[in-house]
Design an enzyme around this catalytic site. Structure first.
Site, PDB file in Angstrom:
ATOM      1  N   LYS A  33      46.556  19.554  46.461  1.00  0.00           N
ATOM      2  CA  LYS A  33      47.753  19.886  47.251  1.00  0.00           C
ATOM      3  C   LYS A  33      48.988  19.963  46.346  1.00  0.00           C
ATOM      4  O   LYS A  33      48.968  19.475  45.204  1.00  0.00           O
ATOM      5  CB  LYS A  33      47.959  18.815  48.326  1.00  0.00           C
ATOM      6  CG  LYS A  33      48.231  17.420  47.761  1.00  0.00           C
ATOM      7  CD  LYS A  33      48.208  16.353  48.843  1.00  0.00           C
ATOM      8  CE  LYS A  33      48.406  14.971  48.234  1.00  0.00           C
ATOM      9  NZ  LYS A  33      48.247  13.905  49.212  1.00  0.00           N
ATOM     10  N   ARG A 131      50.532   6.403  60.015  1.00  0.00           N
ATOM     11  CA  ARG A 131      51.126   7.707  59.718  1.00  0.00           C
ATOM     12  C   ARG A 131      50.270   8.677  60.527  1.00  0.00           C
ATOM     13  O   ARG A 131      50.322   8.624  61.743  1.00  0.00           O
ATOM     14  CB  ARG A 131      51.075   7.932  58.194  1.00  0.00           C
ATOM     15  CG  ARG A 131      51.963   9.034  57.698  1.00  0.00           C
ATOM     16  CD  ARG A 131      51.901   9.181  56.180  1.00  0.00           C
ATOM     17  NE  ARG A 131      50.555   9.508  55.694  1.00  0.00           N
ATOM     18  CZ  ARG A 131      50.244   9.736  54.420  1.00  0.00           C
ATOM     19  NH1 ARG A 131      51.169   9.661  53.488  1.00  0.00           N
ATOM     20  NH2 ARG A 131      49.010  10.036  54.057  1.00  0.00           N
ATOM     21  N   TYR A 263      79.036  15.168  33.976  1.00  0.00           N
ATOM     22  CA  TYR A 263      79.727  14.969  35.256  1.00  0.00           C
ATOM     23  C   TYR A 263      79.934  13.483  35.526  1.00  0.00           C
ATOM     24  O   TYR A 263      79.024  12.680  35.352  1.00  0.00           O
ATOM     25  CB  TYR A 263      78.905  15.561  36.401  1.00  0.00           C
ATOM     26  CG  TYR A 263      78.881  17.078  36.412  1.00  0.00           C
ATOM     27  CD1 TYR A 263      80.050  17.816  36.598  1.00  0.00           C
ATOM     28  CD2 TYR A 263      77.685  17.763  36.246  1.00  0.00           C
ATOM     29  CE1 TYR A 263      80.018  19.203  36.620  1.00  0.00           C
ATOM     30  CE2 TYR A 263      77.642  19.145  36.273  1.00  0.00           C
ATOM     31  CZ  TYR A 263      78.819  19.861  36.461  1.00  0.00           C
ATOM     32  OH  TYR A 263      78.787  21.227  36.486  1.00  0.00           O
ATOM     33  N   MET A 311      72.242  20.757  36.447  1.00  0.00           N
ATOM     34  CA  MET A 311      71.241  21.623  37.071  1.00  0.00           C
ATOM     35  C   MET A 311      70.297  22.248  36.042  1.00  0.00           C
ATOM     36  O   MET A 311      69.085  22.317  36.254  1.00  0.00           O
ATOM     37  CB  MET A 311      71.919  22.744  37.877  1.00  0.00           C
ATOM     38  CG  MET A 311      70.933  23.541  38.717  1.00  0.00           C
ATOM     39  SD  MET A 311      71.696  24.871  39.647  1.00  0.00           S
ATOM     40  CE  MET A 311      72.690  23.999  40.823  1.00  0.00           C
TER      41      MET A 311
END
Ligand SMILES: *Cc1c(COP(=O)(O)O)cnc(C)c1O
Length: 372
Positions: A33, A131, A263, A311
């Site tokens: 997956k 779950r 930043y 980023m």
């Protein structure tokens, strides 16, 4: 290599499959997956099959259909298909499905009647994970199943463990007992599954003797530990990490003590040093909150991260004596053999688990397949 690449060692995948097969002597479902935990769905699935995986498992139907699209045969299960999914495609492609709600059962059967294909179903039992899976409504669910019992093939009963990685074994044993009790109720109404399966990687390693027909080998197949703290790292478990992440130094420069980096200015330079701008960022899956417990390996040593990840880039401290140059290739993570940071180091630096680090490596990073 242009900017960055994730090298995926398919020989490591094969090695990690053989390790657990030797230990458990059980048929194995390779969990592929989430783009094979970020390693690439099709190449990993093919390598896993070639290495002796008996089944493939995905969460989503589209993942399972992509496997069939690549002409991969043998049993495949998709265990997290929502209502409204393309069940015509699922049945036509012989994808096994998991059910734990009457709604989903009915929807699949309705499609099955229309196209006259008998669905292969696995029922998920909630034995304590709380779950997915049927739990307190089991009687009602069983009554529904019995009514339509001629219309589907009951391939499997399965459950999922919540704490199989932890040293205390009690909860897993309780879940196993609950599973046995719940399965018994299926047998009593004449619903006899072909197989039962419940072990993820942690349980496959820690509970080798539980009686079952199939293990579901996920993180271990990628050479990573299910729980570094409680079970030890890859090396301790005899596993080989399959992914190595590489990129480049975009710029090397000297900065004076007192500079603030990036930043928010949270990265502080407390001595004259050389820094480097590394050309990957959180858009590529480098966690923004990573601390200096991770970084890159370049010119023979570790260069820890400085400040916030941006980023498309982040900054590392090379140290004054570094020979690293603009354009040098760096290892972001690897198996640690040369001294480089590992996926586990990045997970610790970002206060998360190795699963999250590899599954989030972004689509901008090409996967390159090697056999080493
Ligand atoms: C993801 C998943 C696994 C694999 O878990 P690992 O801890 O990676 O081995 C097994 N079974 C199910 C149902 C899963 O969703």
């Amino acid at each position: 290599m242009s900017r960055a690449a994730a090298y995926v060692n398919l020989s490591a995948i094969a090695h990690n499959i053989s390790v657990i097969k030797q230990q458990t002597k059980k048929p194995l479902l390779a969990v592929v997956k989430a783009d094979a935990y970020g390693h690439g769905l099709i190449p990993v699935a093919k390598a896993a099959k070639a290495a002796g995986a008996d089944w493939l498992g995905t969460a989503l139907l589209e993942e399972a259909l992509a496997l069939r699209g690549a002409k991969i045969d043998g049993p495949i299960i998709a265990w997290l298909t929502p209502l409204g999914e393309d069940f015509v495609a699922a049945l036509k492609n012989q994808i096994d499905l998991s059910v734990s709600s009457i709604e989903l059962l009915n929807e699949i059967l309705q499609v099955a009647r229309q196209i006259k294909i008998k669905p292969r179903l696995h029922v998920e039992l909630d034995t304590g994970m709380t779950r997915g899976g049927v739990r307190d409504d089991l009687d009602k669910f069983l009554a529904e199943l019995v009514k339509v019992k001629q219309e589907f093939e009951l391939v499997g009963l399965w459950t999922h463990f919540a704490q199989a990685d932890e040293p205390a074994k009690t909860f897993t044993q309780l879940q196993f007992q609950k599973f046995t009790q719940m399965s018994e109720l299926f047998h009593q109404v004449g619903l006899v599954p072909q197989i039962k399966h419940f072990s993820n990687s942690a349980a496959s390693i820690n509970f080798k003797d539980l009686s079952q027909d199939l293990i579901r080998w996920g993180i271990g197949m990628y050479g990573l530990s299910p729980d570094v703290i409680n079970m030890g790292n890859s090396k301790k478990l005899g596993l080989q990490p399959a992914m190595k992440l590489i990129c480049k130094l975009h710029l090397v420069k000297t900065v004076a003590a007192g500079a603030q980096v990036g930043y928010g200015g949270i990265g502080k330079v407390n001595r004259d040093t050389k820094i480097a701008v590394v050309n990957m960022g959180y858009a590529d899956g480098i966690p923004r909150i990573s601390s200096n417990k991770a970084g890159v390996f370049v010119a023979g040593k570790r260069a820890p991260l400085l400040g916030r990840v941006s980023m498309d880039q982040f900054v590392v401290d090379l140290g004054n004596d570094s020979n690293a140059k603009t354009g040098d290739e760096v290892i972001v993570f690897g198996d640690g053999a040369a001294g480089e940071y590992t996926v586990d180091d990045w997970a610790e630096a970002a206060n998360t688990i190795n699963y999250e680090i590899v599954t989030r490596i972004g689509v901008r990073v090409p996967r390159i397949y090697v056999h080493e």
